[in-house]
Design a protein around this motif. Structure first.
Motif, PDB file in Angstrom:
ATOM      1  N   UNK A 270       0.770  -1.157   0.104  1.00 15.78           N
ATOM      2  CA  UNK A 270       0.071  -0.121  -0.127  1.00 15.78           C
ATOM      3  C   UNK A 270       0.932   1.301   0.187  1.00 15.78           C
ATOM      4  N   UNK A 271       2.019   1.281   0.854  1.00 19.02           N
ATOM      5  CA  UNK A 271       2.795   2.561   0.815  1.00 19.02           C
ATOM      6  C   UNK A 271       3.552   2.708  -0.507  1.00 19.02           C
ATOM      7  N   UNK A 272       3.748   1.585  -1.183  1.00 16.96           N
ATOM      8  CA  UNK A 272       4.402   1.628  -2.552  1.00 16.96           C
ATOM      9  C   UNK A 272       3.271   2.068  -3.632  1.00 16.96           C
ATOM     10  N   UNK A 273       2.090   1.721  -3.419  1.00 23.94           N
ATOM     11  CA  UNK A 273       1.090   2.157  -4.372  1.00 23.94           C
ATOM     12  C   UNK A 273       0.995   3.656  -3.959  1.00 23.94           C
ATOM     13  N   UNK A 274       1.081   4.149  -2.804  1.00 27.03           N
ATOM     14  CA  UNK A 274       0.818   5.880  -2.500  1.00 27.03           C
ATOM     15  C   UNK A 274       1.880   6.389  -3.257  1.00 27.03           C
ATOM     16  N   UNK A 275       3.247   5.856  -2.936  1.00 26.09           N
ATOM     17  CA  UNK A 275       4.471   6.303  -3.877  1.00 26.09           C
ATOM     18  C   UNK A 275       4.232   6.560  -5.463  1.00 26.09           C
ATOM     19  N   UNK A 276       3.863   5.431  -5.899  1.00 28.65           N
ATOM     20  CA  UNK A 276       3.611   5.621  -7.323  1.00 28.65           C
ATOM     21  C   UNK A 276       2.578   6.507  -7.692  1.00 28.65           C
ATOM     22  N   UNK A 277       1.490   6.337  -7.282  1.00 31.19           N
ATOM     23  CA  UNK A 277       0.555   7.446  -7.148  1.00 31.19           C
ATOM     24  C   UNK A 277       0.930   8.916  -7.141  1.00 31.19           C
ATOM     25  N   UNK A 278       1.822   9.257  -6.220  1.00 32.20           N
ATOM     26  CA  UNK A 278       2.330  10.653  -6.004  1.00 32.20           C
ATOM     27  C   UNK A 278       3.424  10.720  -7.180  1.00 32.20           C
ATOM     28  N   UNK A 279       3.888  10.140  -7.493  1.00 35.04           N
ATOM     29  CA  UNK A 279       5.024  10.271  -8.532  1.00 35.04           C
ATOM     30  C   UNK A 279       4.283  10.471 -10.050  1.00 35.04           C
ATOM     31  N   UNK A 280       3.226   9.786 -10.208  1.00 31.17           N
ATOM     32  CA  UNK A 280       2.453   9.995 -11.328  1.00 31.17           C
ATOM     33  C   UNK A 280       1.939  11.427 -11.503  1.00 31.17           C
ATOM     34  N   UNK A 281       1.259  11.863 -10.066  1.00 26.39           N
ATOM     35  CA  UNK A 281       0.710  13.158 -10.144  1.00 26.39           C
ATOM     36  C   UNK A 281       1.568  14.107 -10.085  1.00 26.39           C
ATOM     37  N   UNK A 282       2.829  14.130  -9.823  1.00 29.62           N
ATOM     38  CA  UNK A 282       4.056  15.172  -9.974  1.00 29.62           C
ATOM     39  C   UNK A 282       4.591  15.357 -11.152  1.00 29.62           C
ATOM     40  N   UNK A 283       4.306  14.221 -12.005  1.00 34.84           N
ATOM     41  CA  UNK A 283       4.723  14.003 -13.359  1.00 34.84           C
ATOM     42  C   UNK A 283       6.055  14.712 -13.554  1.00 34.84           C
ATOM     43  N   UNK A 284       6.960  13.920 -12.875  1.00 40.24           N
ATOM     44  CA  UNK A 284       8.404  14.290 -13.119  1.00 40.24           C
ATOM     45  C   UNK A 284       9.310  13.034 -13.551  1.00 40.24           C
ATOM     46  N   UNK A 285       8.685  11.922 -13.509  1.00 39.56           N
ATOM     47  CA  UNK A 285       9.432  10.887 -13.855  1.00 39.56           C
ATOM     48  C   UNK A 285       9.467  10.772 -15.422  1.00 39.56           C
ATOM     49  N   UNK A 286      10.694  10.821 -16.019  1.00 38.83           N
ATOM     50  CA  UNK A 286      10.838  10.853 -17.690  1.00 38.83           C
ATOM     51  C   UNK A 286      11.289   9.359 -17.973  1.00 38.83           C
ATOM     52  N   UNK A 287      11.459   8.275 -17.190  1.00 35.76           N
ATOM     53  CA  UNK A 287      12.082   7.162 -17.749  1.00 35.76           C
ATOM     54  C   UNK A 287      12.069   6.067 -16.442  1.00 35.76           C
ATOM     55  N   UNK A 288      11.703   4.888 -16.550  1.00 32.35           N
ATOM     56  CA  UNK A 288      11.551   3.992 -15.380  1.00 32.35           C
ATOM     57  C   UNK A 288      11.934   2.618 -15.934  1.00 32.35           C
ATOM     58  N   UNK A 289      12.573   1.954 -14.758  1.00 31.98           N
ATOM     59  CA  UNK A 289      12.786   0.293 -15.009  1.00 31.98           C
ATOM     60  C   UNK A 289      12.296  -0.180 -13.683  1.00 31.98           C
ATOM     61  N   UNK A 290      11.846  -1.581 -13.777  1.00 33.01           N
ATOM     62  CA  UNK A 290      11.368  -2.245 -12.484  1.00 33.01           C
ATOM     63  C   UNK A 290      12.052  -3.638 -12.907  1.00 33.01           C
ATOM     64  N   UNK A 291      12.903  -4.176 -11.657  1.00 34.80           N
ATOM     65  CA  UNK A 291      13.904  -5.230 -11.716  1.00 34.80           C
ATOM     66  C   UNK A 291      13.772  -6.021 -10.545  1.00 34.80           C
ATOM     67  N   UNK A 292      14.248  -7.213 -10.927  1.00 35.85           N
ATOM     68  CA  UNK A 292      14.483  -8.220  -9.828  1.00 35.85           C
ATOM     69  C   UNK A 292      13.246  -9.433  -9.686  1.00 35.85           C
TER      70      UNK A 292
END
Length: 301
Positions: free
Chosen positions: A251-273
């Motif tokens: 749930x904390x991670x969902x909140x982090x992702x939701x906030x980063x989406x709303x901030x619109x600052x992420x220009x690239x991403x990777x998800x690993x492991x």
């Protein structure tokens, strides 16, 4: 965020010693990755998996040479990935790289940095990945990518993409730290890297951590998000190779992702492991896809 997301599968298993992580990209596809992002009304293009060097099992399971395990294979893979990410950004699309072990970050960020003068990096992980050969207890390169991106370590890793010094220490935020080697702790203190340990997250709450992270990186011209599923507690994501108890909740991670989406600052991403061979009913891939849904703007209503 750009309207088209381009998925790049990066099935690298050379940065550590557990086969199966090379199957992570397809496990996430099987868990509905493309459909989940399309559900946010973004266009998705899947480039498939990039080519990987063949795995020599004797070498893969053997002892490292010179403190670096599978150096040649990791370097080759990351050079290929660098060019793929570069092409994606040149075409005006958002690069989503799915791994694969965390050594791929050297290739991803090498490709990204060609397009930004002052790149910021959010490293969402249980580990700092700031080792060099002399400080690494294992020789596994997936514990070294961030240090190499800063410009320290073996020349082959530091110079992936044909240049070095991709990221400045003052443009890095570490989130979720709870398993740092002695050399990493010393380096973080000396370099002054902005760090949120699990104790910090417990005290401040994830909302404040992400608010502060967004503010801290406001001087950058692009921000790359590097998300290792072992940042989450292993109860949430059991299918990963370096589980550490006491991690970030789903749930904390969902909140982090939701906030980063709303901030619109992420220009690239990777998800690993993500490693389906040690997972339970593809749970970790399912959780990873859920987090990506939140990051790309999925809402309940």
């Amino acid at each position: 965020m750009k309207k088209t997301v381009e998925i790049i599968g990066a099935p690298c298993a050379f940065g550590q010693r557990k086969l199966g992580v090379n199957m992570g990209p397809n496990a996430m596809r099987y868990a509905g990755l493309v459909e989940r992002i399309e559900g946010t009304e973004l266009t998705v293009e899947d480039k498939g998996n990039i080519a990987s060097p063949a795995i020599d099992m004797k070498k893969y399971r053997g002892e490292q040479e010179g403190g670096l395990r599978n150096l040649e294979e990791v370097t080759e893979f990351c050079e290929t990935l660098c060019d793929e990410v570069d092409q994606t950004i040149q075409s005006g699309k958002f690069p989503l790289v799915i791994g694969g072990d965390h050594s791929i970050a050297m290739g991803t960020i090498a490709g990204v940095k060609r397009h930004y003068d002052n790149l910021g990096v959010i490293w969402y992980d249980a580990h700092g990945d700031l080792n060099i050969a002399d400080s690494s207890p294992s020789g596994n390169i997936h514990g070294m990518p961030l240090r190499a991106l800063i410009g320290e370590g073996h020349p082959d890793l530091v110079n992936i993409g044909g240049y070095q010094n991709k990221v400045k220490t003052e443009n890095i935020v570490l989130i979720g730290m709870r398993d740092l080697d002695a050399g990493e702790k010393k380096y973080i203190r000396e370099a002054g890297i902005k760090t949120y340990t699990m104790a910090d997250i417990d005290k401040l709450g994830m909302q404040k951590v992400i608010d502060e992270t967004i503010d801290y990186l406001k001087g950058t011209d692009g921000v790359h998000l590097s998300l290792d599923v072992d940042a989450l507690d292993p109860v949430e994501t059991p299918g990963t190779g370096t589980c550490v108890p006491g991690g970030i909740t789903y749930r904390e991670s969902h909140l982090a992702m939701e906030m980063l989406h709303d901030a619109n600052i992420i220009t690239s991403m990777e998800l690993v492991e993500v490693n389906p061979l040690i997972d339970i009913n593809n749970k970790t891939a399912d959780q990873a896809v859920g987090l990506l849904g939140s990051f790309f703007g999925e809402t309940l209503l």
